[in-house]
Design a protein around this motif. Structure first.
Motif, PDB file in Angstrom:
ATOM      1  N   GLY A   1       0.565  -1.550  86.193  1.00 24.74           N
ATOM      2  CA  GLY A   1       1.503  -1.601  85.068  1.00 24.74           C
ATOM      3  C   GLY A   1       1.505  -2.915  84.296  1.00 24.74           C
ATOM      4  O   GLY A   1       2.410  -3.171  83.496  1.00 24.74           O
ATOM      5  N   LYS A   2       0.495  -3.744  84.494  1.00 28.75           N
ATOM      6  CA  LYS A   2       0.455  -5.052  83.822  1.00 28.75           C
ATOM      7  C   LYS A   2       0.259  -4.887  82.316  1.00 28.75           C
ATOM      8  O   LYS A   2       0.971  -5.500  81.512  1.00 28.75           O
ATOM      9  N   LYS A   3      -0.715  -4.043  81.952  1.00 33.24           N
ATOM     10  CA  LYS A   3      -0.999  -3.868  80.535  1.00 33.24           C
ATOM     11  C   LYS A   3       0.160  -3.158  79.841  1.00 33.24           C
ATOM     12  O   LYS A   3       0.530  -3.491  78.720  1.00 33.24           O
ATOM     13  N   LYS A   4       0.726  -2.216  80.542  1.00 33.34           N
ATOM     14  CA  LYS A   4       1.863  -1.485  79.985  1.00 33.34           C
ATOM     15  C   LYS A   4       3.023  -2.456  79.727  1.00 33.34           C
ATOM     16  O   LYS A   4       3.672  -2.397  78.683  1.00 33.34           O
TER      17      LYS A   4
ATOM     18  N   GLN B   1       3.864  -7.087  91.974  1.00 33.70           N
ATOM     19  CA  GLN B   1       3.741  -6.625  93.359  1.00 33.70           C
ATOM     20  C   GLN B   1       3.436  -5.125  93.385  1.00 33.70           C
ATOM     21  O   GLN B   1       3.823  -4.400  92.463  1.00 33.70           O
ATOM     22  N   PRO B   2       2.767  -4.680  94.473  1.00 27.72           N
ATOM     23  CA  PRO B   2       2.564  -3.231  94.602  1.00 27.72           C
ATOM     24  C   PRO B   2       3.907  -2.502  94.507  1.00 27.72           C
ATOM     25  O   PRO B   2       4.933  -3.017  94.955  1.00 27.72           O
ATOM     26  N   LEU B   3       3.893  -1.334  93.924  1.00 29.56           N
ATOM     27  CA  LEU B   3       5.142  -0.597  93.728  1.00 29.56           C
ATOM     28  C   LEU B   3       5.573   0.118  95.010  1.00 29.56           C
ATOM     29  O   LEU B   3       4.746   0.418  95.875  1.00 29.56           O
ATOM     30  N   SER B   4       6.861   0.395  95.095  1.00 33.33           N
ATOM     31  CA  SER B   4       7.374   1.127  96.251  1.00 33.33           C
ATOM     32  C   SER B   4       6.931   2.590  96.138  1.00 33.33           C
ATOM     33  O   SER B   4       6.562   3.061  95.061  1.00 33.33           O
ATOM     34  N   ILE B   5       6.998   3.300  97.261  1.00 33.32           N
ATOM     35  CA  ILE B   5       6.586   4.711  97.273  1.00 33.32           C
ATOM     36  C   ILE B   5       7.439   5.510  96.292  1.00 33.32           C
ATOM     37  O   ILE B   5       6.930   6.363  95.553  1.00 33.32           O
ATOM     38  N   VAL B   6       8.732   5.191  96.236  1.00 31.00           N
ATOM     39  CA  VAL B   6       9.643   5.928  95.338  1.00 31.00           C
ATOM     40  C   VAL B   6       9.222   5.743  93.878  1.00 31.00           C
ATOM     41  O   VAL B   6       9.121   6.716  93.113  1.00 31.00           O
ATOM     42  N   ASP B   7       8.938   4.498  93.497  1.00 31.86           N
ATOM     43  CA  ASP B   7       8.497   4.240  92.108  1.00 31.86           C
ATOM     44  C   ASP B   7       7.162   4.931  91.817  1.00 31.86           C
ATOM     45  O   ASP B   7       6.954   5.489  90.746  1.00 31.86           O
TER      46      ASP B   7
ATOM     47  N   ARG C   1       5.632  12.283  86.942  1.00 36.28           N
ATOM     48  CA  ARG C   1       5.898  12.348  85.506  1.00 36.28           C
ATOM     49  C   ARG C   1       4.609  12.716  84.758  1.00 36.28           C
ATOM     50  O   ARG C   1       4.632  13.317  83.704  1.00 36.28           O
ATOM     51  N   GLU C   2       3.493  12.298  85.324  1.00 30.63           N
ATOM     52  CA  GLU C   2       2.199  12.498  84.658  1.00 30.63           C
ATOM     53  C   GLU C   2       1.643  13.905  84.860  1.00 30.63           C
ATOM     54  O   GLU C   2       1.042  14.470  83.963  1.00 30.63           O
ATOM     55  N   ALA C   3       1.785  14.423  86.051  1.00 33.76           N
ATOM     56  CA  ALA C   3       1.159  15.717  86.339  1.00 33.76           C
ATOM     57  C   ALA C   3       1.778  16.312  87.592  1.00 33.76           C
ATOM     58  O   ALA C   3       2.495  15.628  88.323  1.00 33.76           O
ATOM     59  N   GLU C   4       1.485  17.590  87.822  1.00 31.96           N
ATOM     60  CA  GLU C   4       2.018  18.243  89.016  1.00 31.96           C
ATOM     61  C   GLU C   4       0.970  18.259  90.116  1.00 31.96           C
ATOM     62  O   GLU C   4      -0.132  18.758  89.927  1.00 31.96           O
ATOM     63  N   PHE C   5       1.324  17.703  91.242  1.00 29.93           N
ATOM     64  CA  PHE C   5       0.429  17.757  92.399  1.00 29.93           C
ATOM     65  C   PHE C   5       1.297  18.119  93.595  1.00 29.93           C
ATOM     66  O   PHE C   5       2.503  17.865  93.584  1.00 29.93           O
ATOM     67  N   ASP C   6       0.674  18.681  94.649  1.00 29.88           N
ATOM     68  CA  ASP C   6       1.524  18.960  95.816  1.00 29.88           C
ATOM     69  C   ASP C   6       1.837  17.653  96.538  1.00 29.88           C
ATOM     70  O   ASP C   6       1.077  16.679  96.457  1.00 29.88           O
TER      71      ASP C   6
ATOM     72  N   ARG D   1      -0.940   6.430  99.579  1.00 34.88           N
ATOM     73  CA  ARG D   1      -1.358   5.628 100.725  1.00 34.88           C
ATOM     74  C   ARG D   1      -2.688   4.901 100.441  1.00 34.88           C
ATOM     75  O   ARG D   1      -2.854   3.733 100.726  1.00 34.88           O
ATOM     76  N   ALA D   2      -3.627   5.626  99.827  1.00 36.68           N
ATOM     77  CA  ALA D   2      -4.960   5.052  99.602  1.00 36.68           C
ATOM     78  C   ALA D   2      -4.982   4.077  98.433  1.00 36.68           C
ATOM     79  O   ALA D   2      -5.919   3.319  98.275  1.00 36.68           O
ATOM     80  N   SER D   3      -3.940   4.086  97.625  1.00 35.65           N
ATOM     81  CA  SER D   3      -3.981   3.306  96.388  1.00 35.65           C
ATOM     82  C   SER D   3      -3.432   1.893  96.537  1.00 35.65           C
ATOM     83  O   SER D   3      -3.540   1.089  95.617  1.00 35.65           O
ATOM     84  N   GLY D   4      -2.819   1.597  97.693  1.00 36.49           N
ATOM     85  CA  GLY D   4      -2.296   0.248  97.907  1.00 36.49           C
ATOM     86  C   GLY D   4      -1.193  -0.160  96.942  1.00 36.49           C
ATOM     87  O   GLY D   4      -1.084  -1.316  96.573  1.00 36.49           O
ATOM     88  N   GLY D   5      -0.391   0.786  96.518  1.00 35.79           N
ATOM     89  CA  GLY D   5       0.760   0.446  95.671  1.00 35.79           C
ATOM     90  C   GLY D   5       0.467   0.442  94.191  1.00 35.79           C
ATOM     91  O   GLY D   5       1.252  -0.069  93.400  1.00 35.79           O
ATOM     92  N   SER D   6      -0.674   1.029  93.791  1.00 35.95           N
ATOM     93  CA  SER D   6      -1.018   1.077  92.371  1.00 35.95           C
ATOM     94  C   SER D   6      -0.950   2.523  91.871  1.00 35.95           C
ATOM     95  O   SER D   6      -1.768   3.359  92.257  1.00 35.95           O
ATOM     96  N   PRO D   7       0.037   2.836  91.024  1.00 37.53           N
ATOM     97  CA  PRO D   7       0.134   4.214  90.532  1.00 37.53           C
ATOM     98  C   PRO D   7      -1.082   4.626  89.719  1.00 37.53           C
ATOM     99  O   PRO D   7      -1.510   5.776  89.764  1.00 37.53           O
ATOM    100  N   GLY D   8      -1.665   3.675  88.978  1.00 29.53           N
ATOM    101  CA  GLY D   8      -2.859   3.984  88.193  1.00 29.53           C
ATOM    102  C   GLY D   8      -3.989   4.431  89.104  1.00 29.53           C
ATOM    103  O   GLY D   8      -4.690   5.402  88.836  1.00 29.53           O
ATOM    104  N   MET D   9      -4.145   3.703  90.231  1.00 31.23           N
ATOM    105  CA  MET D   9      -5.203   4.054  91.175  1.00 31.23           C
ATOM    106  C   MET D   9      -4.891   5.389  91.842  1.00 31.23           C
ATOM    107  O   MET D   9      -5.780   6.229  92.015  1.00 31.23           O
ATOM    108  N   ALA D  10      -3.626   5.619  92.192  1.00 26.70           N
ATOM    109  CA  ALA D  10      -3.256   6.884  92.836  1.00 26.70           C
ATOM    110  C   ALA D  10      -3.571   8.059  91.909  1.00 26.70           C
ATOM    111  O   ALA D  10      -4.149   9.065  92.341  1.00 26.70           O
ATOM    112  N   LEU D  11      -3.251   7.914  90.626  1.00 27.97           N
ATOM    113  CA  LEU D  11      -3.540   8.984  89.664  1.00 27.97           C
ATOM    114  C   LEU D  11      -5.041   9.192  89.515  1.00 27.97           C
ATOM    115  O   LEU D  11      -5.518  10.321  89.419  1.00 27.97           O
ATOM    116  N   TYR D  12      -5.746   8.087  89.533  1.00 26.12           N
ATOM    117  CA  TYR D  12      -7.201   8.134  89.434  1.00 26.12           C
ATOM    118  C   TYR D  12      -7.774   8.924  90.611  1.00 26.12           C
ATOM    119  O   TYR D  12      -8.619   9.798  90.457  1.00 26.12           O
TER     120      TYR D  12
END
Ligand SMILES: [Zn+2]
Length: 328
Positions: A37-40, A165-171, A178-183, A192-203
């Motif tokens: 979320g740095k660029k955002k 800082q890496p974001l919390s699981i809730v954030d 908000r971006e898409a529907e996933f189970d 878990r694999a993204s280390g607190g980065s929502p961008g990476m998790a979405l990727y």
């Protein structure tokens, strides 16, 4: 202000205070892992500074905010590595510098955002330094980086630094859903694999192949660490096919060995994630000092591949070094 930013409350509170008290700095360094979320935040900061709505700064719908969102507002310049390029070229930085003396088109500020600032070549960093040393009153620089240690200390010292800082699981969940529907199970794994980065998790959610690729490279590297010398060459060959993959896997390796470092020092993983079998295998295999030397080697590789180098040769050197470290 900053309503669109999930988490990072301390940082956005600070920035908001600076705007309200008219104590905005001329240079900022936003650091933290990719996709966090740095660029955002930089964009929302620019909107808050330039928005036409006097009561709702950074409103998001006035012509200025809309143009900033579409990255075509003349007073907000954003540069980063061009598609297919690993580094920010000196010509891009020079072009940015050449426009610094032009008065802002409408508001009080010209905002210069350098995304992936660690990928500026040393020449590019040096040419930027002069502009940071003698800033014109209306220019603001925001340097965005996931590897602040590769930025010249002379540049870093001129910037006000904010570490994301890496974001919390809730954030993270809030952003992802908000971006898409996933189970939920798939989301939990990606978080878990993204280390607190929502961008990476979405990727990862959108590219399950990438997760497989990473697991593959992790397994290969493990064999190498256990003494399989052939892996030096097979890994180097596979990784040299394409610069973007090299970069991606290298960043993943660095992140990975940092996690192993946490485990070796008896700390929990980020977000209290449970170590997976690969974590445990690496943890058993490595010692703290060796692990740190490997991280250092990977960072050297990171600095090297920004240039037009023979990737295969550099990866071979890197893996040979890692192998020597492990053999001790
Ligand atoms: Zn606005």
């Amino acid at each position: 202000m900053f309503e669109k930013i999930q988490g990072h409350q301390t940082i956005t509170d600070h920035l908001e205070k600076e705007i309200q008290s008219s104590e905005v700095s001329h240079a900022y360094l936003f650091s933290g892992i990719d996709g966090i979320g740095k660029k955002k935040t930089a964009r929302e900061f620019a909107k808050a500074l330039l928005c036409q709505d006097q009561h709702d700064k950074g409103c998001g719908h006035c012509p200025v905010c809309t143009q900033i969102d579409h990255e075509n507002y003349p007073d907000v310049k954003i540069i980063g590595p061009k598609a297919g390029e690993a580094s920010i070229k000196i010509s891009q930085v020079r072009e940015m510098i050449s426009e610094l003396s032009i008065k802002p088109y409408s508001g009080n500020w010209r905002i210069n955002i350098i995304d992936g600032a660690e990928r500026m070549t040393p020449e590019a960093q040096n040419s930027l330094l002069k502009s940071l040393e003698e800033p014109l009153s209306y220019n603001i620089f925001i340097l965005i980086t996931s590897h602040p240690q590769t930025i010249l200390p002379t540049i870093r010292s001129r910037c006000q630094s904010y570490h994301f800082q890496p974001l919390s699981i809730v954030d993270m969940e809030a952003i992802i859903l908000r971006e898409a529907e996933f189970d939920r199970i798939t989301v939990a794994e990606a978080i878990r694999a993204s280390g607190g980065s929502p961008g990476m998790a979405l990727y990862l959610l959108n590219n399950s192949e990438i997760q497989k690729e990473r697991t593959h490279y992790l397994r290969e590297l493990y064999s190498l660490l256990k003494g399989d010398e052939i892996k030096v060459f097979t890994l180097a060959e596979a990784l040299s096919k394409d610069k973007a993959t090299s970069q991606e896997i290298l960043e993943f390796f660095i992140h990975w060995f940092y996690e192993i470092n946490l485990l070796l020092e008896g700390h929990p993983l980020p977000d209290h994630g449970e170590p997976n079998p690969a974590h445990r295998a690496y943890h058993q295999l490595l010692q703290n000092e060796k692990n740190q030397a490997i991280i250092k080697t990977l960072f050297e590789m990171m600095a090297t591949i920004q240039y037009n180098v023979n990737l295969r040769l550099q990866w071979e050197k890197c893996f040979i070094k890692i192998m020597k470290i492990q053999k001790g």
